[in-house]
Design a protein around this motif. Sequence first.
Motif, mmCIF file in Angstrom:
data_model
loop_
_atom_site.group_PDB
_atom_site.id
_atom_site.type_symbol
_atom_site.label_atom_id
_atom_site.label_comp_id
_atom_site.label_asym_id
_atom_site.label_seq_id
_atom_site.Cartn_x
_atom_site.Cartn_y
_atom_site.Cartn_z
ATOM 1 N N GLY A 1 -14.979 60.257 -26.603
ATOM 2 C CA GLY A 1 -15.354 58.855 -26.418
ATOM 3 C C GLY A 1 -15.179 58.097 -27.712
ATOM 4 O O GLY A 1 -14.160 58.211 -28.388
ATOM 5 N N GLY A 2 -16.175 57.340 -28.061
ATOM 6 C CA GLY A 2 -16.028 56.484 -29.230
ATOM 7 C C GLY A 2 -15.530 55.116 -28.806
ATOM 8 O O GLY A 2 -15.016 54.927 -27.692
ATOM 9 N N LYS A 3 -15.659 54.163 -29.706
ATOM 10 C CA LYS A 3 -15.351 52.765 -29.357
ATOM 11 C C LYS A 3 -13.867 52.436 -29.445
ATOM 12 O O LYS A 3 -13.431 51.401 -28.979
ATOM 13 C CB LYS A 3 -16.158 51.840 -30.289
ATOM 14 C CG LYS A 3 -17.667 52.013 -30.123
ATOM 15 C CD LYS A 3 -18.451 51.218 -31.150
ATOM 16 C CE LYS A 3 -18.503 51.866 -32.513
ATOM 17 N NZ LYS A 3 -19.279 53.113 -32.558
ATOM 18 N N ARG A 4 -13.091 53.311 -30.084
ATOM 19 C CA ARG A 4 -11.638 53.117 -30.249
ATOM 20 C C ARG A 4 -11.337 51.790 -30.948
ATOM 21 O O ARG A 4 -10.373 51.087 -30.609
ATOM 22 C CB ARG A 4 -10.902 53.193 -28.912
ATOM 23 C CG ARG A 4 -11.158 54.459 -28.101
ATOM 24 C CD ARG A 4 -10.849 55.736 -28.839
ATOM 25 N NE ARG A 4 -10.888 56.908 -27.951
ATOM 26 C CZ ARG A 4 -11.072 58.157 -28.361
ATOM 27 N NH1 ARG A 4 -11.261 58.394 -29.659
ATOM 28 N NH2 ARG A 4 -11.072 59.153 -27.502
ATOM 29 N N CYS B 1 -12.476 38.502 -32.218
ATOM 30 C CA CYS B 1 -13.588 39.092 -31.465
ATOM 31 C C CYS B 1 -13.971 40.467 -32.010
ATOM 32 O O CYS B 1 -15.150 40.837 -32.002
ATOM 33 C CB CYS B 1 -13.212 39.190 -29.988
ATOM 34 S SG CYS B 1 -13.170 37.596 -29.137
ATOM 35 N N LEU B 2 -12.987 41.226 -32.480
ATOM 36 C CA LEU B 2 -13.298 42.528 -33.071
ATOM 37 C C LEU B 2 -14.138 42.366 -34.333
ATOM 38 O O LEU B 2 -15.073 43.138 -34.579
ATOM 39 C CB LEU B 2 -12.007 43.283 -33.384
ATOM 40 C CG LEU B 2 -11.444 44.090 -32.202
ATOM 41 C CD1 LEU B 2 -9.967 44.394 -32.408
ATOM 42 C CD2 LEU B 2 -12.235 45.381 -32.018
ATOM 43 N N ALA B 3 -13.830 41.353 -35.138
ATOM 44 C CA ALA B 3 -14.638 41.086 -36.325
ATOM 45 C C ALA B 3 -16.072 40.747 -35.927
ATOM 46 O O ALA B 3 -17.036 41.244 -36.523
ATOM 47 C CB ALA B 3 -14.023 39.947 -37.142
ATOM 48 N N ASN B 4 -16.223 39.895 -34.912
ATOM 49 C CA ASN B 4 -17.562 39.539 -34.430
ATOM 50 C C ASN B 4 -18.297 40.762 -33.880
ATOM 51 O O ASN B 4 -19.495 40.948 -34.115
ATOM 52 C CB ASN B 4 -17.463 38.466 -33.347
ATOM 53 C CG ASN B 4 -17.046 37.124 -33.895
ATOM 54 O OD1 ASN B 4 -17.297 36.811 -35.054
ATOM 55 N ND2 ASN B 4 -16.396 36.309 -33.078
ATOM 56 N N LYS C 1 -14.457 42.103 -23.603
ATOM 57 C CA LYS C 1 -14.879 43.373 -23.011
ATOM 58 C C LYS C 1 -13.748 44.000 -22.200
ATOM 59 O O LYS C 1 -13.465 45.209 -22.327
ATOM 60 C CB LYS C 1 -16.114 43.166 -22.131
ATOM 61 C CG LYS C 1 -16.656 44.455 -21.533
ATOM 62 C CD LYS C 1 -17.915 44.209 -20.727
ATOM 63 C CE LYS C 1 -18.466 45.510 -20.148
ATOM 64 N NZ LYS C 1 -19.709 45.291 -19.352
ATOM 65 N N SER C 2 -13.076 43.192 -21.402
ATOM 66 C CA SER C 2 -11.966 43.709 -20.595
ATOM 67 C C SER C 2 -10.823 44.175 -21.481
ATOM 68 O O SER C 2 -10.169 45.193 -21.205
ATOM 69 C CB SER C 2 -11.461 42.632 -19.621
ATOM 70 O OG SER C 2 -12.454 42.326 -18.673
ATOM 71 N N TYR C 3 -10.567 43.419 -22.548
ATOM 72 C CA TYR C 3 -9.505 43.786 -23.489
ATOM 73 C C TYR C 3 -9.790 45.158 -24.092
ATOM 74 O O TYR C 3 -8.919 46.038 -24.119
ATOM 75 C CB TYR C 3 -9.399 42.731 -24.592
ATOM 76 C CG TYR C 3 -8.332 43.034 -25.632
ATOM 77 C CD1 TYR C 3 -7.024 42.598 -25.459
ATOM 78 C CD2 TYR C 3 -8.643 43.758 -26.779
ATOM 79 C CE1 TYR C 3 -6.050 42.888 -26.405
ATOM 80 C CE2 TYR C 3 -7.676 44.051 -27.735
ATOM 81 C CZ TYR C 3 -6.380 43.609 -27.539
ATOM 82 O OH TYR C 3 -5.417 43.909 -28.480
#
Length: 359
Positions: free
Chosen positions: A104-107, A349-352, A67-69
């Motif tokens: 916005g958006g998740k980037r 983590c992005l895949a998850n 989340k912080s990343y």
Amino acid sequence: MASFTRLSFNFNPAGSRTLLPSSRTPPPRSIPSPTLRRRTLATASAVQPAAEISAAIPAAPPEFDFKSYMLSKAAVVNRALDLAVPLAYPDRIHEAMRYSLLAGGKRIRPALCIAACELVGGDESLALPAACAVEMIHTMSLIHDDLPCMDNDDFRRGQPTSHLVFGEPIAILAGDALLALAFRHLAHASHAIPPALLVRAVAELARCTGVEGLVAGQVVDLESTGLEEELVNLERLEFIHVHKTAVLLEAAVVIGAIIGGGLEEEIERLRRYARCIGLLFQVVDDILDVTKSSEELGKTAGKDLASDKTTYPKLVGLKRSRELAEELLRDARLQLEGFDSTKAAPLLCLANYIAHRHK
């Protein structure tokens, strides 16, 4: 997975990276179709115990704060995008560009680009212009996709779509301007990148944007809307989503790896990773479209069904769609086997996240 080769990294004493193939056969450059995937899964389970397969799948270190990343990368990208599109004359077109780009958006795509660059030895500053370029093209695709002549949507990223606010002509031109700006920004802001790598990155972005990528997917999607179900099979549906959705995630990852100076073998493994998560992204999107509300999604829910579009739940059912998502997630994670687990943590983590997101 019987059909997938996993390559192992060996580090020699001098510190250079080499890639040695494992005993498994290499994966094809394209993602296997769901039908083929079912056969290979059955073969894999017969040859290799499930526990052994699970043990081979890499996992992010537990101390990694995903989340912080993502928040930190999004903040960096948002600042860079803000600076890249200042208000200028003609005011209206710049306002329209900024309205969609900074909504916005998740980037996810910029984060993938930066993470891939860092994985192969580069850093955030090297990848940032490319990350912004990919996001500009992604935003262009959303503006155009929402137009009445395309998907005709009224809601995007929690706000009215560009053509409703600025009118269709300005919305079209805003998308065109972002497309042109993406290449200019990548070429002009990437001072520290060797020219040969920069040219290759520009070529990769162009390929993924044109008739081999986004445009091809959109055309086949338009031609498939309203067709009888028997005329739109899994192969055609996969073509649409590999080209319309997955290809830009592929561009983000591959360009990041190129700019970071990755070895050819690393770049190709990351390409396969990206194709898996790209198709995964669309499978999950199709699932969310029929299981979530518009308020939860930040865009119009049930739009695909109302437009008579072919989706994975419509073609194979919700249960099989969820199974396919898990298979694609596993395939994506397997492509990261052998990379340094700490550096690979963002991509794992992005895949998850893509697999288990709720909007």
